[in-house]
Design an enzyme around this catalytic site. Structure first.
Site, PDB file in Angstrom:
ATOM      1  N   ASP A   1     145.409  74.929   5.534  1.00 29.82           N
ATOM      2  CA  ASP A   1     144.239  75.223   4.721  1.00 29.82           C
ATOM      3  C   ASP A   1     142.965  74.929   5.499  1.00 29.82           C
ATOM      4  O   ASP A   1     142.760  73.808   5.970  1.00 29.82           O
ATOM      5  CB  ASP A   1     144.270  74.419   3.424  1.00 29.82           C
ATOM      6  CG  ASP A   1     143.293  75.001   2.402  1.00 29.82           C
ATOM      7  OD1 ASP A   1     143.269  76.231   2.249  1.00 29.82           O
ATOM      8  OD2 ASP A   1     142.537  74.228   1.783  1.00 29.82           O
TER       9      ASP A   1
ATOM     10  N   HIS B   1     130.242  75.670   0.466  1.00 23.99           N
ATOM     11  CA  HIS B   1     131.127  74.602   0.004  1.00 23.99           C
ATOM     12  C   HIS B   1     131.024  73.393   0.930  1.00 23.99           C
ATOM     13  O   HIS B   1     130.878  72.253   0.478  1.00 23.99           O
ATOM     14  CB  HIS B   1     132.575  75.096  -0.067  1.00 23.99           C
ATOM     15  CG  HIS B   1     133.563  74.001  -0.347  1.00 23.99           C
ATOM     16  ND1 HIS B   1     133.653  73.389  -1.580  1.00 23.99           N
ATOM     17  CD2 HIS B   1     134.482  73.386   0.442  1.00 23.99           C
ATOM     18  CE1 HIS B   1     134.595  72.451  -1.530  1.00 23.99           C
ATOM     19  NE2 HIS B   1     135.102  72.428  -0.327  1.00 23.99           N
TER      20      HIS B   1
ATOM     21  N   GLU C   1     140.076  80.134  -3.337  1.00 25.30           N
ATOM     22  CA  GLU C   1     140.251  80.526  -1.940  1.00 25.30           C
ATOM     23  C   GLU C   1     140.963  81.875  -1.839  1.00 25.30           C
ATOM     24  O   GLU C   1     141.586  82.337  -2.797  1.00 25.30           O
ATOM     25  CB  GLU C   1     141.106  79.488  -1.182  1.00 25.30           C
ATOM     26  CG  GLU C   1     140.569  78.069  -1.270  1.00 25.30           C
ATOM     27  CD  GLU C   1     141.211  77.084  -0.301  1.00 25.30           C
ATOM     28  OE1 GLU C   1     141.813  77.531   0.696  1.00 25.30           O
ATOM     29  OE2 GLU C   1     141.100  75.868  -0.552  1.00 25.30           O
TER      30      GLU C   1
ATOM     31  N   LYS D   1     146.544  66.941  -1.938  1.00 28.02           N
ATOM     32  CA  LYS D   1     146.631  68.398  -1.923  1.00 28.02           C
ATOM     33  C   LYS D   1     148.070  68.883  -1.807  1.00 28.02           C
ATOM     34  O   LYS D   1     148.306  70.058  -1.547  1.00 28.02           O
ATOM     35  CB  LYS D   1     145.784  68.950  -0.786  1.00 28.02           C
ATOM     36  CG  LYS D   1     144.295  68.726  -1.058  1.00 28.02           C
ATOM     37  CD  LYS D   1     143.447  69.264   0.032  1.00 28.02           C
ATOM     38  CE  LYS D   1     141.966  69.097  -0.270  1.00 28.02           C
ATOM     39  NZ  LYS D   1     141.372  70.294  -0.843  1.00 28.02           N
TER      40      LYS D   1
ATOM     41  N   ARG E   1     140.783  64.626  -6.461  1.00 21.14           N
ATOM     42  CA  ARG E   1     139.647  64.140  -5.660  1.00 21.14           C
ATOM     43  C   ARG E   1     139.638  62.622  -5.480  1.00 21.14           C
ATOM     44  O   ARG E   1     139.160  62.128  -4.446  1.00 21.14           O
ATOM     45  CB  ARG E   1     138.330  64.570  -6.319  1.00 21.14           C
ATOM     46  CG  ARG E   1     138.164  66.067  -6.450  1.00 21.14           C
ATOM     47  CD  ARG E   1     138.210  66.772  -5.126  1.00 21.14           C
ATOM     48  NE  ARG E   1     138.002  68.216  -5.308  1.00 21.14           N
ATOM     49  CZ  ARG E   1     138.209  69.100  -4.338  1.00 21.14           C
ATOM     50  NH1 ARG E   1     138.637  68.707  -3.135  1.00 21.14           N
ATOM     51  NH2 ARG E   1     138.017  70.372  -4.549  1.00 21.14           N
TER      52      ARG E   1
ATOM     53  N   THR F   1     150.018  74.509  -4.691  1.00 21.31           N
ATOM     54  CA  THR F   1     149.073  75.545  -4.269  1.00 21.31           C
ATOM     55  C   THR F   1     149.532  76.812  -4.976  1.00 21.31           C
ATOM     56  O   THR F   1     150.680  77.227  -4.795  1.00 21.31           O
ATOM     57  CB  THR F   1     149.110  75.746  -2.738  1.00 21.31           C
ATOM     58  OG1 THR F   1     148.865  74.489  -2.101  1.00 21.31           O
ATOM     59  CG2 THR F   1     148.081  76.754  -2.287  1.00 21.31           C
TER      60      THR F   1
HETATM   61 MN    MN Z   1     141.253  73.923   0.192  1.00 17.21          MN
END
Ligand code: MN
Length: 398
Positions: A124, A131, A191, A241, A225, A245
């Site tokens: 990624d 951003h 994204e 993360k 986060r 996805t």
């Molecule tokens: Mn990302």
């Protein structure tokens, strides 16, 4: 290029996502049948595996009966172009074989869509300039190369798959006593994902990288986060993360998107020669994020465009290969969060300054959508959607 007219009326609607110009690649199943390759056209899935089995479509060897597109991808750009040419000939207005093809159209409402390809590895990137500026001062290296972290292929899921709120380590009031708890700052990231179609072994140029890319999907890089803030220094994001996805069920092939290549956001510094693009290849795709609360109320919370990216997928892929890193059929390269300069164009919640906009709640559904706008037609991706499920009880509690 104008709309290519089809004998399928629903493919000729100017605002439909799947005209003949698109022909995106997916994997579908009906009832008890095994999943197989299909292409979206108007309100239908074209059963290209069935066409191949009946000899109405031939790519030299059987490539379409598998429940993934990797075999077609590996066959290379000449086969991709041949497939598009053959399917276009079968579906064009006035096509002579129309009555043979009609049996292989299944309404989209009657199918289940699956992950369209086997994801080899997932990387990624961080190629959206606004951003990057919204989440902190732009690091000096950002201007000179596409930055990235190595993600997980194992948790890439197709649109519609629910997403479980993860637990993880979260910094406490002082650094000595972190908590292990469900994330309280669960976020999405809007994204694009580039799908690598052919493999490489050794450094490739940007032009070579462009030719390796099979197509693009919409991609949501779910991000915790609070877990991210505690774990990321010095080695970058990891468990924050890794939960999930989500990608759209349709891969829009590079050929369908080539008319929409454009210049992205400028770096304002000279780029080293190995990252020069022969021509700009950021893609002009209009994007939106909708949030549906548990009570069913839906709000569009962001509208932006993939033009806000600085680094293209081809530059990302070329950079990825510079170390000699082999790239594989089915590698997935996320663009990084796509945001415009304004608050209503933010592709994630963490970068918004609006104090009334909290992070994602259990039961929320996040829906990404996008399309390129042609002359009398659109190129769509289908939706990229996921609903948040509450965290499970602590599995380590005794
Ligand atoms: Mn990302």
């Amino acid at each position: 290029m104008p709309l290519l007219k089809s004998w399928i009326d629903s493919a000729n609607r100017p605002d439909g996502p799947f005209p003949l110009n698109n022909l995106p690649c997916g994997v579908f199943s009906q009832a008890e049948d095994e999943p197989r390759c299909g292409m979206a056209i108007g309100d239908f899935v074209l059963d290209v595996a069935g066409l191949e089995a009946e000899g109405l479509l031939s790519l030299g060897e059987p490539l379409l009966e598998a429940p993934y597109w990797n075999d077609v991808m590996e066959a290379g750009p000449a086969v991709w172009a041949d497939l598009r040419a053959q399917v276009t000939a079968l579906l064009r207005d006035g096509a002579s074989k129309r009555f043979l093809v009609e049996d292989h159209l299944i309404p989209l409402t009657a199918v289940t869509l699956h992950l369209p390809f086997v994801v080899a590895e997932f990387t990624d990137f961080f190629s959206g300039r606004h951003h990057a500026e919204h989440v902190g001062p732009l690091p000096p290296n950002w201007l000179h190369m596409p930055l990235a972290y190595n993600g997980r292929a194992s948790s890439v899921a197709v649109s519609g798959t629910p997403v479980r709120r993860p637990r993880g380590q979260i910094k406490g009031k002082d650094f000595d006593t972190p908590a292990f708890a469900p994330t309280r700052r669960f976020d999405f990231e809007l994204e694009l994902g580039a799908v690598v179609g052919t493999a490489s072994d050794g450094p490739v140029t940007v032009a070579e990288a462009q030719a390796m890319i099979f197509g693009q999907v919409l991609l949501n890089d779910w991000s915790a986060r609070d877990i991210q803030a505690w774990e990321s220094h010095p080695l970058g994001p990891f468990q924050s993360k890794a939960t999930a996805t989500t990608i759209s069920p349709w891969i829009v092939m590079q050929a369908a998107l080539a008319p929409f290549h454009c210049a992205g956001q400028p770096n304002h510094v000279p780029v080293l020669p190995h990252l020069h693009e022969p021509q700009p290849s950021v893609i002009d795709i209009t994007l939106a994020v909708a949030l549906t609360a548990k009570d069913g109320s839906e709000t569009v919370i962001a509208r932006t465009s993939a033009r806000e990216l600085t680094w293209s997928a081809a530059q990302q892929l070329a950079h990825h290969s510079t170390s000699g890193c082999p790239m594989s059929v089915g590698d997935l390269l996320g663009s990084g969060t796509i945001s415009g300069p304004d608050q209503d164009a933010c592709g994630s919640l963490v970068e918004r300054q609006d104090p009334t906009r909290s992070f994602l709640q259990d039961g929320d559904t996040v829906t990404l959508s996008g399309h390129a706008r042609g002359d009398g037609y659109r190129i769509g991706f289908g939706l990229c959607q996921g609903q948040i499920l509450p965290a499970l009880p602590n599995p380590y509690a005794r």
